[in-house]
Motif scaffolding. Structure first.
Motif, PDB file in Angstrom:
ATOM      1  N   ILE A  20      -3.100  -4.714  -6.586  1.00 52.96           N
ATOM      2  CA  ILE A  20      -4.547  -4.272  -6.742  1.00 52.96           C
ATOM      3  C   ILE A  20      -5.117  -4.647  -5.404  1.00 52.96           C
ATOM      4  CG2 ILE A  20      -6.625  -4.441  -8.046  1.00 52.96           C
ATOM      5  CD1 ILE A  20      -5.071  -5.217 -10.388  1.00 52.96           C
ATOM      6  N   GLU A  21      -6.019  -3.395  -4.873  1.00 55.83           N
ATOM      7  CA  GLU A  21      -6.663  -3.760  -3.541  1.00 55.83           C
ATOM      8  C   GLU A  21      -8.034  -3.129  -3.822  1.00 55.83           C
ATOM      9  OE1 GLU A  21      -7.591  -4.877   0.273  1.00 55.83           O
ATOM     10  OE2 GLU A  21      -5.902  -5.550  -1.104  1.00 55.83           O
ATOM     11  N   LYS A  22      -9.034  -3.874  -3.838  1.00 54.97           N
ATOM     12  CA  LYS A  22     -10.377  -3.616  -3.914  1.00 54.97           C
ATOM     13  C   LYS A  22     -10.567  -2.379  -5.044  1.00 54.97           C
ATOM     14  CE  LYS A  22     -11.650  -3.791   1.023  1.00 54.97           C
ATOM     15  NZ  LYS A  22     -11.783  -3.154   2.449  1.00 54.97           N
ATOM     16  N   LYS A  23     -10.099  -3.056  -6.177  1.00 50.26           N
ATOM     17  CA  LYS A  23     -10.292  -2.551  -7.576  1.00 50.26           C
ATOM     18  C   LYS A  23      -9.232  -1.038  -7.711  1.00 50.26           C
ATOM     19  CE  LYS A  23     -14.986  -3.983  -8.457  1.00 50.26           C
ATOM     20  NZ  LYS A  23     -16.270  -3.551  -8.736  1.00 50.26           N
ATOM     21  N   SER A  24      -8.621  -0.667  -6.547  1.00 51.51           N
ATOM     22  CA  SER A  24      -7.750   0.304  -6.755  1.00 51.51           C
ATOM     23  C   SER A  24      -6.148  -0.108  -7.412  1.00 51.51           C
ATOM     24  CB  SER A  24      -7.383   0.949  -5.252  1.00 51.51           C
ATOM     25  OG  SER A  24      -8.317   2.094  -5.065  1.00 51.51           O
ATOM     26  N   ARG A  25      -5.851   0.429  -8.069  1.00 53.02           N
ATOM     27  CA  ARG A  25      -4.603  -0.221  -9.003  1.00 53.02           C
ATOM     28  C   ARG A  25      -3.429   0.689  -8.547  1.00 53.02           C
ATOM     29  NH1 ARG A  25      -3.244   0.441 -15.267  1.00 53.02           N
ATOM     30  NH2 ARG A  25      -1.304  -1.079 -15.224  1.00 53.02           N
ATOM     31  N   PHE A  26      -2.383   0.201  -8.001  1.00 51.71           N
ATOM     32  CA  PHE A  26      -1.184   0.755  -7.366  1.00 51.71           C
ATOM     33  C   PHE A  26      -0.097   0.285  -8.386  1.00 51.71           C
ATOM     34  CE2 PHE A  26      -4.137   0.340  -3.852  1.00 51.71           C
ATOM     35  CZ  PHE A  26      -3.704   1.626  -3.218  1.00 51.71           C
ATOM     36  N   ILE A  27       0.481   1.224  -8.984  1.00 48.71           N
ATOM     37  CA  ILE A  27       1.725   1.016 -10.029  1.00 48.71           C
ATOM     38  C   ILE A  27       2.885   1.545  -9.294  1.00 48.71           C
ATOM     39  CG2 ILE A  27       2.711   1.102 -12.282  1.00 48.71           C
ATOM     40  CD1 ILE A  27      -0.151   1.704 -13.115  1.00 48.71           C
ATOM     41  N   ALA A  28       3.772   0.911  -8.856  1.00 48.30           N
ATOM     42  CA  ALA A  28       5.247   1.171  -8.268  1.00 48.30           C
ATOM     43  C   ALA A  28       6.355   1.052  -9.199  1.00 48.30           C
ATOM     44  CB  ALA A  28       5.404   0.446  -7.167  1.00 48.30           C
ATOM     45  N   GLU A  29       7.229   2.101  -9.344  1.00 48.73           N
ATOM     46  CA  GLU A  29       8.593   2.084  -9.812  1.00 48.73           C
ATOM     47  C   GLU A  29       9.646   2.593  -9.119  1.00 48.73           C
ATOM     48  OE1 GLU A  29      10.428   3.267 -14.192  1.00 48.73           O
ATOM     49  OE2 GLU A  29       8.409   3.497 -13.982  1.00 48.73           O
ATOM     50  N   VAL A  30      10.731   1.844  -9.172  1.00 49.00           N
ATOM     51  CA  VAL A  30      12.001   2.316  -8.304  1.00 49.00           C
ATOM     52  C   VAL A  30      13.094   2.425  -9.285  1.00 49.00           C
ATOM     53  CG1 VAL A  30      12.587   0.022  -7.971  1.00 49.00           C
ATOM     54  CG2 VAL A  30      13.511   1.568  -6.356  1.00 49.00           C
ATOM     55  N   ARG A  31      13.832   3.548  -9.106  1.00 45.14           N
ATOM     56  CA  ARG A  31      15.062   3.972  -9.756  1.00 45.14           C
ATOM     57  C   ARG A  31      16.386   4.357  -8.988  1.00 45.14           C
ATOM     58  NH1 ARG A  31      13.747   7.776 -14.927  1.00 45.14           N
ATOM     59  NH2 ARG A  31      12.273   5.894 -15.437  1.00 45.14           N
ATOM     60  N   ASN A  32      17.119   4.079  -9.508  1.00 49.14           N
ATOM     61  CA  ASN A  32      18.411   4.856  -8.690  1.00 49.14           C
ATOM     62  C   ASN A  32      18.518   6.231  -9.100  1.00 49.14           C
ATOM     63  OD1 ASN A  32      21.706   5.656  -9.634  1.00 49.14           O
ATOM     64  ND2 ASN A  32      21.388   4.328  -7.834  1.00 49.14           N
ATOM     65  N   VAL A  33      18.884   6.952  -8.105  1.00 47.88           N
ATOM     66  CA  VAL A  33      18.972   8.460  -8.517  1.00 47.88           C
ATOM     67  C   VAL A  33      20.229   9.051  -7.399  1.00 47.88           C
ATOM     68  CG1 VAL A  33      16.776   8.897  -8.850  1.00 47.88           C
ATOM     69  CG2 VAL A  33      17.579   9.069  -6.580  1.00 47.88           C
ATOM     70  N   GLU A  34      20.767  10.108  -8.050  1.00 47.71           N
ATOM     71  CA  GLU A  34      22.005  10.307  -7.421  1.00 47.71           C
ATOM     72  C   GLU A  34      22.246  12.015  -6.821  1.00 47.71           C
ATOM     73  OE1 GLU A  34      24.849   8.512  -7.003  1.00 47.71           O
ATOM     74  OE2 GLU A  34      23.934   6.753  -7.946  1.00 47.71           O
ATOM     75  N   SER A  35      20.920  12.407  -7.085  1.00 49.21           N
ATOM     76  CA  SER A  35      20.817  13.966  -6.507  1.00 49.21           C
ATOM     77  C   SER A  35      19.249  14.178  -6.128  1.00 49.21           C
ATOM     78  CB  SER A  35      21.201  14.823  -7.538  1.00 49.21           C
ATOM     79  OG  SER A  35      20.559  14.874  -8.562  1.00 49.21           O
ATOM     80  N   GLU A  36      19.035  15.135  -5.422  1.00 49.14           N
ATOM     81  CA  GLU A  36      17.520  15.786  -5.426  1.00 49.14           C
ATOM     82  C   GLU A  36      17.108  15.928  -6.734  1.00 49.14           C
ATOM     83  OE1 GLU A  36      16.070  17.796  -2.029  1.00 49.14           O
ATOM     84  OE2 GLU A  36      18.012  17.671  -0.985  1.00 49.14           O
ATOM     85  N   VAL A 101       4.683   5.584  -6.429  1.00 44.39           N
ATOM     86  CA  VAL A 101       3.629   4.601  -6.525  1.00 44.39           C
ATOM     87  C   VAL A 101       2.432   5.245  -6.819  1.00 44.39           C
ATOM     88  CG1 VAL A 101       1.838   2.950  -5.475  1.00 44.39           C
ATOM     89  CG2 VAL A 101       4.516   3.165  -4.542  1.00 44.39           C
ATOM     90  N   THR A 102       1.894   4.896  -8.000  1.00 39.96           N
ATOM     91  CA  THR A 102       0.869   5.781  -8.665  1.00 39.96           C
ATOM     92  C   THR A 102      -0.366   5.005  -8.358  1.00 39.96           C
ATOM     93  OG1 THR A 102       2.131   6.458 -10.506  1.00 39.96           O
ATOM     94  CG2 THR A 102      -0.231   6.232 -10.990  1.00 39.96           C
ATOM     95  N   ARG A 103      -1.510   5.898  -7.950  1.00 36.51           N
ATOM     96  CA  ARG A 103      -2.914   5.102  -7.632  1.00 36.51           C
ATOM     97  C   ARG A 103      -4.064   5.487  -8.449  1.00 36.51           C
ATOM     98  NH1 ARG A 103      -6.580   5.811  -2.247  1.00 36.51           N
ATOM     99  NH2 ARG A 103      -8.202   4.316  -2.784  1.00 36.51           N
ATOM    100  N   TYR A 104      -4.449   4.588  -9.251  1.00 36.01           N
ATOM    101  CA  TYR A 104      -5.920   4.538  -9.830  1.00 36.01           C
ATOM    102  C   TYR A 104      -6.872   4.219  -9.025  1.00 36.01           C
ATOM    103  CZ  TYR A 104      -3.683   5.762 -14.204  1.00 36.01           C
ATOM    104  OH  TYR A 104      -2.676   6.260 -15.288  1.00 36.01           O
TER     105      TYR A 104
END
Length: 219
Positions: A20-36, A101-104
């Protein structure tokens, strides 16, 4: 010219982080992927989950030599989101991974420098909450030996950090093992010497594997 990477790391358990930075909320998720296709399916899944967010910025990297790289700022100023996320993936020597990364928006502008830092920190938080392991190219095979040879093989495998996956006992001993490809030939020659050629290596096949708290896991 394609860059050769000595270390290959993969995400073996996904992670979610928040910043969280100056009331903006950043939600990040990482996942393994094997192809586009798999990466885009993951990205679209996040976009549907956070459909009401201002931005869903992403980056993904594929291939042992990071041959495929994609990123998107999703409406943020150019270079402030997707590329910083990509830099986090590359900086941690990870491949076959996607981060979204999702930003609100919190109502306060962060500026280009603030956005870069926020997206990087969020991506780093996701990695902190994931499980990452180094990937190895290896050889899996079966060794058949007599009971005198078993102890020698177990000793040398322990010295060389080679994993014995299974041992079966009958009139002979059958051992399933996996070794890093780079050291396999030397290990095989040493075992042949130690057991006076009474050990037979069979069913040799190339595999990829990683080491975890539970032992070696074949990919």
């Amino acid at each position: 010219m394609t860059k050769e990477y000595e270390t290959i790391k993969i995400v073996i358990e996904p992670g979610i982080g928040e910043y969280i930075e100056k009331k903006s909320r950043f939600i990040a998720e990482v996942r393994n992927v094997e192809s586009e296709e798999e990466a885009m399916a993951f990205i679209n899944e996040i976009k549907k989950r956070y459909w009401d967010a201002r931005h869903n910025c992403m980056a993904f990297v594929l291939g042992e030599n990071r041959d495929t790289m994609r990123f998107s700022d999703d409406g943020e100023p150019s270079g402030t989101a997707g590329k910083p996320i990509l830099d986090v993936i590359l900086g941690n020597q990870i491949t076959n991974a996607a981060i979204v990364v999702t930003r609100y928006f919190g109502g306060v502008l962060l500026g280009t420098g603030g956005l870069v830092r926020a997206y990087q920190k969020a991506a780093q938080e996701a990695l902190k909450h994931s499980v990452i392991a180094e990937k190895y190219s290896g050889i899996r095979c079966q060794i058949t030996t007599d009971y005198n040879g078993l102890g020698k093989i177990q000793y040398l495998a322990g010295q060389e950090g080679i994993q014995l996956l299974d041992i079966r006992y009958s009139d002979m001993v059958e051992i399933d093992m996996v070794s890093e490809a780079a050291g396999f030939a030397a290990f095989k020659n040493r075992i042949t010497e130690l057991t006076a050629a009474k050990s037979c290596f069979e069913n040799e096949e190339p595999v990829s594997f990683y080491r975890s708290r539970d032992g070696v896991m074949i990919i």
